[in-house]
Design a protein around this motif. Structure first.
Motif, PDB file in Angstrom:
ATOM      1  N   GLY A  13     -28.596  12.817 -38.378  1.00  0.00           N
ATOM      2  CA  GLY A  13     -28.253  12.755 -36.968  1.00  0.00           C
ATOM      3  C   GLY A  13     -27.256  13.807 -36.538  1.00  0.00           C
ATOM      4  N   ALA A  14     -26.863  14.691 -37.444  1.00  0.00           N
ATOM      5  CA  ALA A  14     -25.939  15.767 -37.087  1.00  0.00           C
ATOM      6  C   ALA A  14     -26.586  16.691 -36.062  1.00  0.00           C
ATOM      7  N   ILE A  15     -25.786  17.110 -35.083  1.00  0.00           N
ATOM      8  CA  ILE A  15     -26.252  18.025 -34.047  1.00  0.00           C
ATOM      9  C   ILE A  15     -25.781  19.435 -34.393  1.00  0.00           C
ATOM     10  N   THR A  69     -32.207  11.772 -31.143  1.00  0.00           N
ATOM     11  CA  THR A  69     -31.618  11.353 -32.414  1.00  0.00           C
ATOM     12  C   THR A  69     -32.709  10.732 -33.283  1.00  0.00           C
ATOM     13  N   PRO A  70     -32.498  10.690 -34.613  1.00  0.00           N
ATOM     14  CA  PRO A  70     -33.553  10.212 -35.499  1.00  0.00           C
ATOM     15  C   PRO A  70     -33.983   8.775 -35.245  1.00  0.00           C
ATOM     16  N   ASP A  71     -33.077   7.950 -34.727  1.00  0.00           N
ATOM     17  CA  ASP A  71     -33.459   6.560 -34.450  1.00  0.00           C
ATOM     18  C   ASP A  71     -34.182   6.424 -33.113  1.00  0.00           C
ATOM     19  N   ALA A  95     -32.439  25.712 -36.125  1.00  0.00           N
ATOM     20  CA  ALA A  95     -33.438  24.709 -36.485  1.00  0.00           C
ATOM     21  C   ALA A  95     -33.072  24.097 -37.824  1.00  0.00           C
ATOM     22  N   VAL A  96     -33.305  22.787 -37.950  1.00  0.00           N
ATOM     23  CA  VAL A  96     -32.975  22.057 -39.168  1.00  0.00           C
ATOM     24  C   VAL A  96     -34.251  21.626 -39.876  1.00  0.00           C
ATOM     25  N   ASP A  97     -34.353  21.979 -41.154  1.00  0.00           N
ATOM     26  CA  ASP A  97     -35.402  21.462 -42.030  1.00  0.00           C
ATOM     27  C   ASP A  97     -34.753  20.349 -42.849  1.00  0.00           C
ATOM     28  N   SER A  98     -34.831  19.118 -42.323  1.00  0.00           N
ATOM     29  CA  SER A  98     -34.131  17.992 -42.955  1.00  0.00           C
ATOM     30  C   SER A  98     -34.724  17.626 -44.304  1.00  0.00           C
TER      31      SER A  98
END
Length: 313
Positions: free
Chosen positions: A267-269, A213-215, A14-17
């Motif tokens: 947007g990194a996976i 993706t973020p967009d 999980a990513v906490d951006s």
């Protein structure tokens, strides 16, 4: 990420951006179950408190709160629960009945809860049923009241066979990786109304993970046994249509991508691979996200030696 940190099978990431953190949960005996890294791959800390057998993980981060949610499918005293932690591993909240699987709604019980998605509002979407008694999608309010649910085993609309991953897109649609039925199902997040399904992309194998993706333009799905990631065009608002694959990322044999997450900033996976016992990071070659064929695995020298990620892509 450094191979010495991965001493078990990496099941989820999980990513906490907002804070630039990556959480990885792994399985094994007498090992730290949760590892915390920076997005560049630097190891920060590990914790093991009250985590038995992690399956899914989600980082919920707002300006007011930073938390980590873990679905626990273990048979021990903490199993069959969904647990909320702060970023340092302190247990904050437990959903479900610890150590006891079941189908009940009051009190709430789970059996092998697979994954969850938490909105900034605090609303929670849970897919409960990685091969257990339950095949259901549950929406909870921020104070853990059931708002709506779909909970029946089957192949028809709003029925499931191993609902394995869940996410919400920018148009307010809930996407569920209905793995056993080889499809993605889509629901309205407010009403729970079934909106449609995608199955034409998953004839060989069902999706094990789903993210956007973020967009909001692309959907990323993982296929575990095929060791493959699919990149599909997100449907416009008001239409589900059919799945249209833009690109695929073929991983090495038996890498087995289980669950993945996408950085809301870059947007990194990030892909948790239970076969390879590692996490791979794929970065877009340009900022427009227009060409997912140009995703590459981040090699060690680029990330200052921190990622156990040879260029397998």
């Amino acid at each position: 990420m450094y191979s010495e940190y991965f001493t078990g099978a990496t099941f989820c990431v999980a990513v906490d951006s907002l804070n630039g953190l990556v959480y990885v949960a792994q399985r094994g005996d007498n090992i730290p179950k949760v590892l915390v890294f920076t997005e560049d791959g630097y190891f920060l800390r590990a914790w093991n408190y009250t985590v038995d057998t992690p399956h899914g993980i989600f980082a919920a981060s707002t300006l007011h709160e930073q938390s980590v949610w873990i679905t626990d499918v273990g048979s021990g005293s903490y199993g069959h629960t969904i647990k909320k932690y702060n970023s340092f591993g302190d247990l904050v909240q437990v959903l479900g009945t610890p150590g006891k699987k079941g189908t009940g709604l009051n009190p709430l019980q789970f059996d092998n809860p697979a994954e969850l998605y938490v909105e900034d509002t605090g609303d929670i979407y849970i897919v409960d049923g990685d091969g257990g008694l339950n095949n259901r999608l549950i929406k909870l309010s921020q104070d853990y009241m059931i708002l709506w649910l779909h909970g029946e085993n089957g192949t028809g609309p709003a029925k499931f066979n191993i609902p394995h991953s869940v996410t919400v897109d920018s148009a307010g649609r809930v996407w569920v990786a209905d793995r056993g039925n080889k499809r993605l199902q889509v629901f309205d997040k407010d009403s729970g109304e079934w909106l449609g399904a995608w199955n034409n992309c998953f004839t060989e194998e069902g999706p094990s993970s789903v993210r956007f993706t973020p967009d909001g333009k692309y959907l990323i799905a993982a296929q575990l046994r095929l060791s493959r990631l699919l990149v599909a065009a997100a449907p416009p608002v008001g239409s589900i249509g059919r799945c249209s694959v833009i690109s695929t990322i073929q991983l090495a044999d038996q890498v087995s991508p289980h669950l993945l997450d996408v950085s809301a900033k870059t947007g990194a996976i990030y892909v948790a691979e239970i076969g390879a016992k590692q996490v791979q990071k794929f970065v877009p070659m340009n900022s427009s996200f227009s060409s997912f064929g140009s995703y590459v695995s981040l090699p060690e020298d680029v990330s200052r030696g921190s990622w156990d990620s040879q260029n397998r892509g």
